[in-house]
Design a protein around this motif. Structure first.
Motif, PDB file in Angstrom:
ATOM      1  N   LYS A  69       0.758  -1.027   0.047  1.00 56.55           N
ATOM      2  CA  LYS A  69       0.188  -0.170   0.148  1.00 56.55           C
ATOM      3  C   LYS A  69       0.946   0.740   0.078  1.00 56.55           C
ATOM      4  O   LYS A  69       1.562   1.373   0.655  1.00 56.55           O
ATOM      5  CB  LYS A  69      -0.965  -0.146   1.012  1.00 56.55           C
ATOM      6  CG  LYS A  69      -1.633   1.207   1.317  1.00 56.55           C
ATOM      7  CD  LYS A  69      -2.833   1.517   2.738  1.00 56.55           C
ATOM      8  CE  LYS A  69      -3.550   2.037   3.027  1.00 56.55           C
ATOM      9  NZ  LYS A  69      -4.281   2.106   3.617  1.00 56.55           N
ATOM     10  N   GLY A  70       0.713   2.398  -0.731  1.00 59.42           N
ATOM     11  CA  GLY A  70       0.948   3.018  -1.300  1.00 59.42           C
ATOM     12  C   GLY A  70       3.076   3.073  -1.378  1.00 59.42           C
ATOM     13  O   GLY A  70       3.929   4.248  -1.611  1.00 59.42           O
ATOM     14  N   ILE A  71       3.322   2.534  -2.318  1.00 61.96           N
ATOM     15  CA  ILE A  71       4.611   1.769  -2.826  1.00 61.96           C
ATOM     16  C   ILE A  71       4.565   2.022  -4.493  1.00 61.96           C
ATOM     17  O   ILE A  71       5.566   2.297  -5.113  1.00 61.96           O
ATOM     18  CB  ILE A  71       5.283   0.782  -2.194  1.00 61.96           C
ATOM     19  CG1 ILE A  71       4.493  -0.639  -3.363  1.00 61.96           C
ATOM     20  CG2 ILE A  71       5.597   0.970  -1.076  1.00 61.96           C
ATOM     21  CD1 ILE A  71       5.078  -2.185  -2.601  1.00 61.96           C
ATOM     22  N   THR A  72       3.345   2.004  -4.874  1.00 59.08           N
ATOM     23  CA  THR A  72       2.960   2.473  -6.595  1.00 59.08           C
ATOM     24  C   THR A  72       1.586   3.132  -7.138  1.00 59.08           C
ATOM     25  O   THR A  72       0.749   2.589  -6.652  1.00 59.08           O
ATOM     26  CB  THR A  72       3.231   0.640  -7.402  1.00 59.08           C
ATOM     27  OG1 THR A  72       3.706   1.049  -9.195  1.00 59.08           O
ATOM     28  CG2 THR A  72       1.869   0.047  -7.328  1.00 59.08           C
ATOM     29  N   ALA A  73       2.494   4.012  -7.903  1.00 61.85           N
ATOM     30  CA  ALA A  73       0.133   4.536  -8.556  1.00 61.85           C
ATOM     31  C   ALA A  73       0.340   3.475  -9.958  1.00 61.85           C
ATOM     32  O   ALA A  73      -1.263   3.737 -10.553  1.00 61.85           O
ATOM     33  CB  ALA A  73       0.945   6.208  -9.384  1.00 61.85           C
ATOM     34  N   ALA A  74       1.148   2.860 -10.251  1.00 63.67           N
ATOM     35  CA  ALA A  74      -0.016   1.804 -11.155  1.00 63.67           C
ATOM     36  C   ALA A  74      -1.200   1.016 -10.863  1.00 63.67           C
ATOM     37  O   ALA A  74      -1.444   0.286  -9.345  1.00 63.67           O
ATOM     38  CB  ALA A  74       1.200   0.242 -11.055  1.00 63.67           C
ATOM     39  N   THR A  75      -1.375   0.683 -12.061  1.00 66.99           N
ATOM     40  CA  THR A  75      -2.537   0.201 -11.784  1.00 66.99           C
ATOM     41  C   THR A  75      -2.491  -1.416 -11.910  1.00 66.99           C
ATOM     42  O   THR A  75      -2.177  -2.482 -12.402  1.00 66.99           O
ATOM     43  CB  THR A  75      -3.715   0.474 -13.290  1.00 66.99           C
ATOM     44  OG1 THR A  75      -3.995   1.175 -13.712  1.00 66.99           O
ATOM     45  CG2 THR A  75      -4.655  -0.124 -13.224  1.00 66.99           C
ATOM     46  N   PRO A  76      -2.938  -2.108 -10.441  1.00 67.50           N
ATOM     47  CA  PRO A  76      -3.554  -3.417 -10.137  1.00 67.50           C
ATOM     48  C   PRO A  76      -3.768  -3.961 -11.547  1.00 67.50           C
ATOM     49  O   PRO A  76      -4.694  -4.092 -11.757  1.00 67.50           O
ATOM     50  CB  PRO A  76      -4.492  -3.479  -9.223  1.00 67.50           C
ATOM     51  CG  PRO A  76      -4.580  -2.348  -8.123  1.00 67.50           C
ATOM     52  CD  PRO A  76      -4.269  -1.407  -9.732  1.00 67.50           C
ATOM     53  N   GLY A  77      -2.978  -4.995 -11.587  1.00 64.04           N
ATOM     54  CA  GLY A  77      -3.035  -5.679 -12.984  1.00 64.04           C
ATOM     55  C   GLY A  77      -2.441  -5.766 -13.826  1.00 64.04           C
ATOM     56  O   GLY A  77      -2.742  -5.480 -15.181  1.00 64.04           O
ATOM     57  N   SER A  78      -1.604  -4.213 -13.995  1.00 67.85           N
ATOM     58  CA  SER A  78      -0.836  -4.592 -14.829  1.00 67.85           C
ATOM     59  C   SER A  78       0.186  -4.476 -15.730  1.00 67.85           C
ATOM     60  O   SER A  78       0.720  -4.112 -16.124  1.00 67.85           O
ATOM     61  CB  SER A  78      -0.830  -2.781 -15.372  1.00 67.85           C
ATOM     62  OG  SER A  78       0.125  -2.066 -13.777  1.00 67.85           O
ATOM     63  N   ALA A  79       0.830  -5.309 -14.174  1.00 67.63           N
ATOM     64  CA  ALA A  79       1.983  -5.715 -14.185  1.00 67.63           C
ATOM     65  C   ALA A  79       2.529  -7.060 -15.292  1.00 67.63           C
ATOM     66  O   ALA A  79       1.847  -8.091 -15.306  1.00 67.63           O
ATOM     67  CB  ALA A  79       3.385  -5.531 -13.566  1.00 67.63           C
ATOM     68  N   ALA A  80       3.510  -7.658 -15.980  1.00 72.48           N
ATOM     69  CA  ALA A  80       3.538  -8.355 -16.160  1.00 72.48           C
ATOM     70  C   ALA A  80       5.169  -9.033 -16.130  1.00 72.48           C
ATOM     71  O   ALA A  80       6.525  -7.975 -15.957  1.00 72.48           O
ATOM     72  CB  ALA A  80       4.093  -8.622 -18.168  1.00 72.48           C
ATOM     73  N   GLY A  81       5.399 -10.670 -15.369  1.00 69.30           N
ATOM     74  CA  GLY A  81       6.908 -11.205 -14.938  1.00 69.30           C
ATOM     75  C   GLY A  81       7.429 -12.047 -15.778  1.00 69.30           C
ATOM     76  O   GLY A  81       6.327 -12.532 -16.277  1.00 69.30           O
ATOM     77  N   GLY A  82       8.422 -12.965 -15.919  1.00 66.54           N
ATOM     78  CA  GLY A  82       8.284 -13.457 -16.495  1.00 66.54           C
ATOM     79  C   GLY A  82       9.992 -13.918 -15.090  1.00 66.54           C
ATOM     80  O   GLY A  82       9.841 -13.838 -13.997  1.00 66.54           O
ATOM     81  N   LEU A  83       8.455 -15.551 -15.007  1.00 66.68           N
ATOM     82  CA  LEU A  83       9.867 -16.720 -14.016  1.00 66.68           C
ATOM     83  C   LEU A  83      10.252 -17.712 -15.035  1.00 66.68           C
ATOM     84  O   LEU A  83       9.849 -18.152 -16.254  1.00 66.68           O
ATOM     85  CB  LEU A  83       8.768 -17.329 -13.359  1.00 66.68           C
ATOM     86  CG  LEU A  83       7.770 -16.339 -12.387  1.00 66.68           C
ATOM     87  CD1 LEU A  83       6.966 -17.043 -12.001  1.00 66.68           C
ATOM     88  CD2 LEU A  83       8.919 -16.287 -11.577  1.00 66.68           C
ATOM     89  N   ILE A  84      11.652 -18.445 -15.037  1.00 63.28           N
ATOM     90  CA  ILE A  84      12.368 -19.247 -15.552  1.00 63.28           C
ATOM     91  C   ILE A  84      12.360 -21.114 -15.119  1.00 63.28           C
ATOM     92  O   ILE A  84      12.633 -20.232 -13.942  1.00 63.28           O
ATOM     93  CB  ILE A  84      13.698 -19.380 -15.685  1.00 63.28           C
ATOM     94  CG1 ILE A  84      14.174 -17.348 -16.310  1.00 63.28           C
ATOM     95  CG2 ILE A  84      14.861 -19.989 -16.059  1.00 63.28           C
ATOM     96  CD1 ILE A  84      13.255 -17.471 -18.177  1.00 63.28           C
ATOM     97  N   VAL A  85      11.710 -21.390 -15.442  1.00 57.95           N
ATOM     98  CA  VAL A  85      12.411 -23.446 -14.957  1.00 57.95           C
ATOM     99  C   VAL A  85      12.905 -23.941 -15.710  1.00 57.95           C
ATOM    100  O   VAL A  85      13.346 -23.851 -16.996  1.00 57.95           O
ATOM    101  CB  VAL A  85      10.747 -24.213 -14.307  1.00 57.95           C
ATOM    102  CG1 VAL A  85      10.053 -22.423 -13.413  1.00 57.95           C
ATOM    103  CG2 VAL A  85      10.526 -23.444 -16.223  1.00 57.95           C
ATOM    104  N   SER A  86      13.724 -24.799 -15.074  1.00 55.46           N
ATOM    105  CA  SER A  86      14.022 -25.630 -15.797  1.00 55.46           C
ATOM    106  C   SER A  86      13.671 -26.846 -16.032  1.00 55.46           C
ATOM    107  O   SER A  86      13.801 -27.968 -17.233  1.00 55.46           O
ATOM    108  CB  SER A  86      15.477 -27.021 -14.831  1.00 55.46           C
ATOM    109  OG  SER A  86      14.610 -26.780 -13.729  1.00 55.46           O
ATOM    110  N   ASP A  87      12.571 -27.395 -16.312  1.00 60.58           N
ATOM    111  CA  ASP A  87      11.299 -28.174 -16.505  1.00 60.58           C
ATOM    112  C   ASP A  87       9.942 -28.000 -16.255  1.00 60.58           C
ATOM    113  O   ASP A  87       9.047 -26.981 -15.117  1.00 60.58           O
ATOM    114  CB  ASP A  87      10.885 -29.426 -15.393  1.00 60.58           C
ATOM    115  CG  ASP A  87      10.218 -30.714 -15.721  1.00 60.58           C
ATOM    116  OD1 ASP A  87       9.702 -30.458 -16.443  1.00 60.58           O
ATOM    117  OD2 ASP A  87      10.943 -32.031 -15.672  1.00 60.58           O
TER     118      ASP A  87
END
Length: 154
Positions: A69-87
């Motif tokens: 709370k109070g750390i970003t003004a970005a709209t909830p749901g607007s982020a995209a991230g990447g996760l790397i897995v070996s399998d």
């Protein structure tokens, strides 16, 4: 010196991505979701003046996600991230077992959706298989299988 001029000696400064801020609408709901993924809770700090910082780290990752709370003004749901897995199959199965609504696996290009081919890469080529899931706010996580890194990557 231009950004592309490498003829002069320049000291290289390592820059490591450590934290990715994601916007959420309900901090408690998000805290439960990321905990349910099996990610480690690093901190949950309420600072003065309506600020709260929650941080989680995925297993084996050097980068964490922070929301609150109070750390970003970005709209909830607007982020995209990447996760790397070996399998990719094991990772997909684990999230499904945890009750996460993960997409089907695909191979080919990650974008646009029309370029995706059903199922993991038949040859299981590194960087070739994907699936995705969303958190409760709609922030998207793209999961990619990497078994052999490109040169220069750790």
């Amino acid at each position: 010196m231009s950004q592309t001029d490498t003829s002069r000696s320049v000291t290289r400064v390592d820059m490591k991505l450590e934290v990715h801020v994601i916007p959420v609408a309900d901090v408690e709901r998000s805290k439960q979701f990321y905990g349910h993924l099996g990610w480690r809770l690093d901190e949950d700090v309420a600072a003065p003046k309506d600020v709260r910082v929650v941080q989680f780290t995925p297993p084996g990752s050097a980068c964490s996600v922070t929301f609150g709370k109070g750390i970003t003004a970005a709209t909830p749901g607007s982020a995209a991230g990447g996760l790397i897995v070996s399998d990719i199959e094991a990772a997909h199965g684990e999230l499904i077992r945890r009750g996460i609504d993960a997409s089907e696996m695909w191979h080919g290009a990650p974008f646009p959706p029309e370029a995706r081919l059903s199922g993991p890469d038949p040859k299981r080529a590194s960087y070739g298989s994907f699936f995705s899931f969303k958190d409760p706010d709609g922030n998207t996580w793209l999961v990619q299988e990497v078994t052999t890194r490109l040169p220069g990557r750790i």
